[in-house]
Structure formats: structure tokens, C-alpha cells
Design a protein around this motif. Structure first.
Motif, PDB file in Angstrom:
ATOM      1  N   LYS A 137       0.841  -1.185   0.000  1.00  0.00           N
ATOM      2  CA  LYS A 137       0.000   0.000   0.000  1.00  0.00           C
ATOM      3  C   LYS A 137       0.878   1.238   0.000  1.00  0.00           C
ATOM      4  CE  LYS A 137      -0.578   0.799   4.996  1.00  0.00           C
ATOM      5  NZ  LYS A 137      -0.247   2.240   4.982  1.00  0.00           N
ATOM      6  N   LEU A 143      -6.155   2.503   5.914  1.00  0.00           N
ATOM      7  CA  LEU A 143      -7.070   1.452   5.485  1.00  0.00           C
ATOM      8  C   LEU A 143      -8.414   1.582   6.178  1.00  0.00           C
ATOM      9  CD1 LEU A 143      -4.548  -1.529   5.484  1.00  0.00           C
ATOM     10  CD2 LEU A 143      -5.443  -0.304   3.499  1.00  0.00           C
ATOM     11  N   ALA A 147      -7.468   0.409  12.815  1.00  0.00           N
ATOM     12  CA  ALA A 147      -6.444  -0.582  13.163  1.00  0.00           C
ATOM     13  C   ALA A 147      -6.630  -1.858  12.354  1.00  0.00           C
ATOM     14  CB  ALA A 147      -6.509  -0.906  14.655  1.00  0.00           C
ATOM     15  N   LEU A 148      -5.491  -2.522  12.063  1.00  0.00           N
ATOM     16  CA  LEU A 148      -5.554  -3.754  11.289  1.00  0.00           C
ATOM     17  C   LEU A 148      -6.284  -4.839  12.061  1.00  0.00           C
ATOM     18  CD1 LEU A 148      -1.948  -3.943   9.817  1.00  0.00           C
ATOM     19  CD2 LEU A 148      -4.054  -3.481   8.562  1.00  0.00           C
ATOM     20  N   PRO A 149      -7.119  -5.618  11.374  1.00  0.00           N
ATOM     21  CA  PRO A 149      -7.808  -6.714  12.056  1.00  0.00           C
ATOM     22  C   PRO A 149      -6.835  -7.819  12.431  1.00  0.00           C
ATOM     23  CG  PRO A 149      -8.189  -6.823   9.687  1.00  0.00           C
ATOM     24  CD  PRO A 149      -7.462  -5.525   9.943  1.00  0.00           C
ATOM     25  N   LEU A 157      -6.017 -12.113   6.716  1.00  0.00           N
ATOM     26  CA  LEU A 157      -5.939 -10.661   6.709  1.00  0.00           C
ATOM     27  C   LEU A 157      -6.578 -10.094   5.446  1.00  0.00           C
ATOM     28  CD1 LEU A 157      -4.893  -8.026   7.933  1.00  0.00           C
ATOM     29  CD2 LEU A 157      -2.703  -8.443   6.764  1.00  0.00           C
ATOM     30  N   LEU A 161      -9.784  -7.554   5.420  1.00  0.00           N
ATOM     31  CA  LEU A 161      -9.700  -6.222   4.834  1.00  0.00           C
ATOM     32  C   LEU A 161     -10.728  -6.034   3.725  1.00  0.00           C
ATOM     33  CD1 LEU A 161      -5.815  -5.769   4.725  1.00  0.00           C
ATOM     34  CD2 LEU A 161      -7.422  -4.394   6.045  1.00  0.00           C
ATOM     35  N   ARG A 164     -14.044  -5.204   5.005  1.00  0.00           N
ATOM     36  CA  ARG A 164     -14.149  -3.806   5.416  1.00  0.00           C
ATOM     37  C   ARG A 164     -14.277  -2.853   4.222  1.00  0.00           C
ATOM     38  NH1 ARG A 164      -9.825  -2.472  10.216  1.00  0.00           N
ATOM     39  NH2 ARG A 164     -10.503  -4.008  11.762  1.00  0.00           N
ATOM     40  N   LEU A 203      -4.770  -1.548  -2.074  1.00  0.00           N
ATOM     41  CA  LEU A 203      -3.787  -2.590  -1.794  1.00  0.00           C
ATOM     42  C   LEU A 203      -3.477  -3.352  -3.072  1.00  0.00           C
ATOM     43  CD1 LEU A 203      -5.634  -3.955   1.342  1.00  0.00           C
ATOM     44  CD2 LEU A 203      -3.385  -2.880   1.469  1.00  0.00           C
ATOM     45  N   VAL A 229       1.859  -4.087   4.244  1.00  0.00           N
ATOM     46  CA  VAL A 229       1.073  -4.179   5.469  1.00  0.00           C
ATOM     47  C   VAL A 229       1.773  -5.168   6.394  1.00  0.00           C
ATOM     48  CG1 VAL A 229      -1.142  -4.877   6.452  1.00  0.00           C
ATOM     49  CG2 VAL A 229      -1.075  -3.637   4.280  1.00  0.00           C
TER      50      VAL A 229
END
Length: 708
Positions: A137, A143, A147-149, A157, A161, A164, A203, A229
Motif C-alpha cells: 500500500k 485502510l 487498526a488492522l484486524p 488478513l 480487509l 471492510r 492494496l 502491510v
């Protein structure tokens, strides 16, 4: 005896029965000879070879890569250990699979395990290291969802994403597409990077080295603006796919697997990965700190590696990982590390081109705490100035060089030739023609031929300067089809094509150094640093028969010799900046030079950086070339300043802008194709002009733009 009779028989046949050497065979002897030959042929081992279809997969596999890339290197070595030779035939990916199924080749590479089809007789080899998929990215992109899951792996992942609402680019029909069905697909990775650049996707699913090489080679304006990421990557091994329906298929499969196992056991696999700059960072034990050093594979750097054992002995908690590469691979790997913020290196070997640009962009840690014992004022002012940004050193010089003409004084004397202290390229060409004896493995001239902005273009750019040419005018318009460029490249192609060694397009500094030191070159135009090897009787067969003249001139001598330095620096991304700073201070100090003198002799001391070296009676006595090298460095520095007239850029053999590795690499490839006869010089320059014009326009250069 059999070898003698075989040669004699074949010679006699070629000469139409005129028996050579004064011997004649009667009928009985002829019958006996025929029987002996038949028996020998029956007993001789049949040469074993394997033909593989290959598809481009840069940086792992490609026709233009060193040794055609890591995968080709590995496969060739694994088969060699089992008594096979390998021939690669490059095809588009889909075509490669078709010729394998048709039985036209023995195998296919690179392949995945999913490509195996036992029902069709297609069996995959044991695995070897392949690529590493991740999500790339823009560094500034936030994103969806903050916060990243939490996800256990890349696939998890990716799915989270996408739920989302994140947009993901994949290559249509590529190895990554099954992981992200219904994603935004493109025809290739470069198209996906362009979508990322234009915010059409957030991404991109891509291999990290593929991304890095595409950015540095094709989209240099993205360097330092992208990142992967964190937290999830997918390592995917590669295989060779064999057609076991062919009679020899299973035997070849078993041979490759056995050879691969040997490479794993004897460390050969790690050495091949390191040679191509693909070796991973080591895992440090508790209390240890590993410093990863990226450096070039020339003699002076290899001496530094050897002497570093003294440093490690005094710093037992510091371990050094050396990643020694050829010049082109080193540049690619260092720049690609920056392109994706990968943080692979703690110490980097940079040239005069890179240091100012990297320092201005904040990629290097400033060297602010040098001890008084380092004696900064002992560094040559011109070298020190080139490594200084905003009043602060950002790299420390290991050696500096210009270019000169080396020639065999004994051969010139025997032929009644002479070379003036300041020769012209025409005079060099005339001498090369007179001294060229390929039947005796003596070549009139050796020059860099391997494609690369720091390889063949280093020499070609000085030829262009000597003809009065330049890369760009004051408005950044390319001038690669000018009469000066045509004259320079034509002379270069003619010299190597007529009086050079076989396959000159494979040779760069190290290869030509070996040729000259072995007595195979009458003339060689290259770096002053080679003098330390050529005049050293322990390393050169012609040590007492070498003379040095200035680099050849043409219409002018301004810029006919290049100016360069190799220096050590610490990237901002290094987690061990303090330890790295300490190491490079040691490796560029006066005590280090004295250690080289003790172990290797004063003739081997890295030149061009410290004034004290040239004041040393021991060095002056051991290095009869010292005055010529010092004069070349001083003259090149003056010419570098003079060349600024009528130009927006700095540099003699390079253009001091961030885009130069990309455009220089493209022109280098076109010039190499002219050298090998694949196109004319005019065609090479026209294609170069079009590629450079397009790249400079995309990067926003035009009237009023200043170099970075």
C-alpha cells in the motif's frame, strides 16, 4: 594414445588424405584404428543434458539477469552436481506449459506445486525458496476501519480487509488470483502498481521483490512511498515441473532432487541466494546483534570482509552478515530495499551517485559523532564534499577512483607502438587493431560490456562526453540521437565487436580485471582502483609489464574520465545504527589502511580517500602508479565542476537525478543489443531516446525544473 590417434585421423580426413606429421597408416592399421574408435565411443559416457522451458519472473528468473537469475543459477548448479548440463528456452508462461505437454522440452520453471498434473505425467520437483506475497500500500494510505484486524495469516488478513471494503489489485490468471477471487484484476504487476499510484486500488497483492524491482526499474517516483502491510506474508516455494512421460523424465526429476539436496547440505543454496541478493536476515541469539552489510564483490571489499574478523574479535556480541554481490545486483537490492521500506541492511556500500540523493531524502543516518582519532581533515576535500549534506557527513569513503588506460608496455614495445600520456580513442583503436590476436587468446581491448547504468553506461557516458555530447539539454530534453552519441556508441560497438574478447556483453569490471591480469588484454580502460591488483605480482601475471595513461579523449578531454567513490553508510531503517556507525568508522580509518598494508602489502591499500596515504613513503615505493592515479582523480574532479556549464545535472558517467537508475538501465540494455548485433546503433539510440523522453515526461521534468 587414443586422443592422439583421434586427432590424427580427423586431421587427415579434413586435409583430403594429406597425412600430417610424417606418418602413414596402412589398411590393417586403419582397420585397427576404426575398431579402437568404435570401442571408445561405446565406452564413453553419453553427455547428459536437460532442456527446460522458462518464463520471465524478475528478479528470480530472467534473460537479462546475472546468470539469468537465482532460479536458473540454482537449477544449473543442482544438475551440474549430478553430471547434467542445462539449456533454458524462454517462453511466455502459457506457451511454456504447452511445449512441456507436447514433449518439446524436458521441464518447466518456475512452477508451483499446483501446476503438477500426475495424470498427464507432469510431476513437480522438491521445493526451493520462491517468492513472498504480501499486501502493498501507499505509506500514507489509511485502510478502512482503522487498526488492522487480527488475522492468523495473509489469507485471513486479506479476507478481513476486503470485508471492510478495501480494494485489492491482483494479476489476472497469476499465482495470487486464487487467494483473492473477484478482486480488481490487472494484466500484470506493473499495471497494478499504476492503479495503486492513482488510488484506483488501496492494496496490491504482490511478491515483495517483484514490487521492489518494478518500482526501482520502472516507477522510480514511487521509491520510499510504499510499504507492505505488516503482520502477514505468504512464502511460496518454487519447483521445476518435469514431463515424466518422456523416457528420461523420472531420471531427470530424481537427479535434480538429489542435486538440490546436496546444495542444501553443503551451503550452496545459501551462497546462491546471497549472490543474487536474496538471502534473508539472520535471526540473532539472545545478547547478539547482527549487522547485515551489503557490499560489492571487488577485491578491496573482499579484503575488508577478511579483516573484519579482527573487528568481530574485539566486539564479540556483534556478528556480521556479509551480502556480497556484483555491482548491478547490489544497486538493485539496496534501492529495492528502500522502495518498499524493507529494512534488510544495517550498512550499505554506496557510490558517489547515491549518497547525495539518499542524504537529501533522509534515507541515511547522519554521522555526527566521529572521534577525533578518525582525522576527518585527512580525507581528500573533494571526496569529503561529495559525502556531505547540510554540513554533515552521511557516508565515509572506502576508496575513490577515476578511470585510466592500462596497457601492456611489453606488447607495445614488441610491435613498435607507443601510447602518449593523453591518448585519443582513435589512437587506442589503432593500437587495439595491431595487437589483437584472438587465436592466441590475446584481445586488442577489453571494455565493460555488461548492461547496466553502472556497468556499460559508465564507460559509454564518458565516451559521449569526450565527443562533446550530453544526456539532456538545459530544458531536460534528451539528446540521445545526437551526432555525439552516435559517434561514441558506434566507436564503442566497433572496438569491442572487432578487437574485444568473445561475448563482451557478459564482462564488466571484475571479468575484465581477471582477463587483463591473466595477460589476455592488450588495452583496458577502466577504474584506477584496479592498479592495486594489476601491479601486484601475487595477483597479476603481468605485474611488471603494465603501463598507465590517461583515459582516452576525443573532441575534448572534459569528462572523458569518470569520478567515483565507494563509501559506507548507515540507512535510517537500520535497528542497529550505533553499532553500524562504529563499524564503518573502523573500516574507513587510518588504522584499517595500515592493517591492509601489514597483511596484503602497501600496494593493496584502498586508494583515493586519505591524503596521508599519498604522503607515505611505503605506499609511494610500493605503488608506482600512485602519481597517475592522483592526477586522474584531480583532473576528473575539475572536469566534474566544468561540466556543469550547459547542464542542469551533476555527474560525469551518471546523471545525478533519482530517475537515472531506471533510464540508465533502459539505455544500457539498448546499447548491449547493438553490441550483440540484435539492432543497429541508430535503432538503439532511437529506442533509447523514446524511452528516456517518456520517463522524464512522466516524472515531471521540463523547463525550470532543478535536479533533486
Amino acid at each position: 594414445m587414443l586422443g592422439f590417434w583421434t586427432v590424427g585421423f580427423r586431421t587427415a580426413v579434413r586435409c583430403g588424405g594429406a597425412w600430417l606429421g610424417g606418418w602413414v597408416l596402412g589398411v590393417g592399421a586403419m582397420v585397427g584404428l576404426a575398431g579402437a574408435l568404435a570401442a571408445a565411443q561405446a565406452q564413453a559416457p553419453v553427455p547428459r543434458s536437460v532442456t527446460l522451458a522458462a518464463s520471465e519472473r524478475v528478479p528470480y528468473l530472467g534473460e537479462a539477469l546475472v546468470n539469468q537469475g537465482y532460479v536458473a543459477d540454482l537449477v544449473a548448479e543442482a544438475f551440474r552436481l549430478q553430471g547434467y548440463t542445462v539449456r533454458l528456452q524462454f517462453y511466455p508462461a502459457a506457451r511454456g506449459g504447452a511445449v512441456l505437454r507436447q514433449g518439446d522440452v524436458d521441464g518447466l520453471l518456475p512452477a508451483s506445486e499446483a501446476d503438477a498434473a500426475p495424470a498427464e505425467g507432469l510431476v513437480a520437483s522438491d521445493p526451493f525458496p520462491g517468492d513472498t506475497l504480501g499486501l502493498l500500500k501507499k505509506s500514507a494510505t489509511v485502510l478502512p476501519g482503522g487498526a488492522l484486524p487480527a488475522a492468523p495469516d495473509l489469507i485471513g488478513l486479506l479476507q478481513a480487509l476486503r470485508q471492510r471494503g478495501a480494494t485489492v489489485g491482483v494479476v489476472r490468471g497469476g499465482l495470487g488470483e486464487p487467494l483473492a477471487p473477484a478482486a480488481d484484476s490487472a494484466t500484470d504487476d506493473l499495471q497494478n502498481l499504476d492503479k495503486l499510484d492513482r488510488d484506483r486500488v488501496q492494496l496490491v497483492l504482490i511478491d515483495k521483490y517483484t514490487a521492489a524491482d518494478l518500482v526501482t526499474g520502472r516507477r522510480p517516483h514511487l521509491i520510499g512511498k510504499l510499504e507492505f502491510v505488516p503482520g502477514a506474508q505468504l512464502a511460496r516455494p518454487l519447483h521445476v515441473l518435469f514431463n515424466t512421460r518422456k523416457p528420461q523424465g523420472r531420471q531427470q526429476l530424481a537427479a535434480f532432487n538429489a542435486g538440490l539436496a546436496q546444495l542444501r547440505a553443503n551451503g550452496g543454496l545459501d551462497r546462491i541466494l546471497a549472490r543474487h541478493g536474496l538471502q534473508p536476515r539472520p535471526v540473532a541469539a539472545k545478547g547478539e546483534k547482527w549487522l547485515t552489510i551489503g557490499t560489492v564483490n571487488n577485491a578491496d571489499m573482499l579484503v575488508m570482509r577478511q579483516l573484519s574478523r579482527e573487528y568481530e574479535a574485539r566486539h564479540p556480541k556483534v556478528k556480521l552478515q556479509w551480502r556480497v554481490m556484483d555491482e548491478g545486483t547490489l544497486r538493485t537490492r539496496l534501492l529495492s530495499d528502500l522502495a518498499i521500506n524493507d529494512g534488510q541492511f544495517d550498512i550499505v556500500t554506496l557510490g558517489a551517485y547515491e549518497v547525495p540523493i539518499w542524504a537529501r531524502r533522509g534515507w541515511l543516518a547522519p554521522l555526527t559523532a566521529l572521534p577525533a582519532s578518525y582525522e576527518v581533515d585527512d580525507l581528500f576535500p573533494s571526496v569529503r564534499a561529495g559525502l556531505t549534506h547540510a554540513g554533515q557527513l552521511h557516508a565515509l569513503p572506502f576508496y575513490a577512483e577515476s578511470s585510466v588506460t592500462y596497457y601492456r608496455a611489453d606488447l607495445f614495445e614488441a610491435a613498435g607502438l607507443s601510447l602518449p600520456a593523453q591518448p585519443t580513442w582513435d589512437e587506442v583503436a589503432q593500437a587495439a587493431q595491431r595487437l589483437h590476436r584472438p587465436d592466441d587468446s590475446l584481445y586488442g581491448i577489453c571494455l565493460r560490456g555488461r548492461p547496466g547504468w553502472g556497468e556499460n553506461m559508465t564507460l559509454v557516458s564518458t565516451l559521449v562526453n569526450a565527443q562533446g555530447g550530453r544526456w539532456f539539454d538545459e530544458r531536460w530534453r534528451a539528446e540521445l540521437t545526437s551526432p555525439a552519441w552516435e559517434a561514441a556508441v558506434t566507436q564503442y560497438v566497433n572496438l569491442l565487436g572487432r578487437y574485444g574478447p568473445p561475448q563482451p556483453e557478459l564482462n564488466s569490471y571484475n571479468e575484465n580485471l581477471r582477463l587483463f591480469a591473466a595477460g589476455r588484454c592488450a588495452i583496458w580502460v577502466d577504474a584506477t582502483v584496479a592498479a592495486g591488483t594489476l601491479f601486484d605480482a601475487k595477483r597479476s601475471q603481468v605485474a611488471g609489464r603494465v603501463a598507465v595513461a590517461a583515459a582516452p579523449r576525443a573532441r575534448t578531454d572534459r569528462g572523458a574520465a569518470w569520478l567515483w567513490s565507494w563509501s559506507l553508510a548507515v540507512p535510517q531503517s537500520s535497528p542497529h545504527r550505533s553499532e553500524a556507525h562504529d563499524f564503518i568508522t573502523w573500516a574507513t580509518s587510518r588504522p584499517y589502511l595500515q592493517a591492509v598494508a601489514r597483511q596484503q602489502g602497501w600496494v593493496a591499500v584502498p586508494p583515493g580517500t586519505r591524503m596521508s596515504t599519498y604522503r607515505s613513503p611505503e605506499y609511494r615505493a610500493a605503488a608506482p602508479f600512485h602519481a597517475a592515479v592522483r592526477a586522474a582523480l584531480d583532473a576528473a574532479d575539475g572536469h566534474a565542476k566544468a561540466l556543469q556549464q550547459g547542464r542542469n545535472y551533476t555527474g560525469i558517467q551518471y546523471v545525478g537525478i533519482p530517475e537515472f537508475p531506471a533510464i540508465g538501465g533502459q539505455v544500457a540494455a539498448e546499447v548491449a543489443r547493438a553490441l550483440t548485433g540484435q539492432q543497429t546503433v541508430k535503432q538503439a539510440l532511437q529506442r533509447s531516446q523514446e524511452a528516456v523522453t517518456s520517463a522524464m515526461s512522466a516524472a515531471g521534468y521540463g523547463p525550470g525544473v532543478k535536479a533533486d
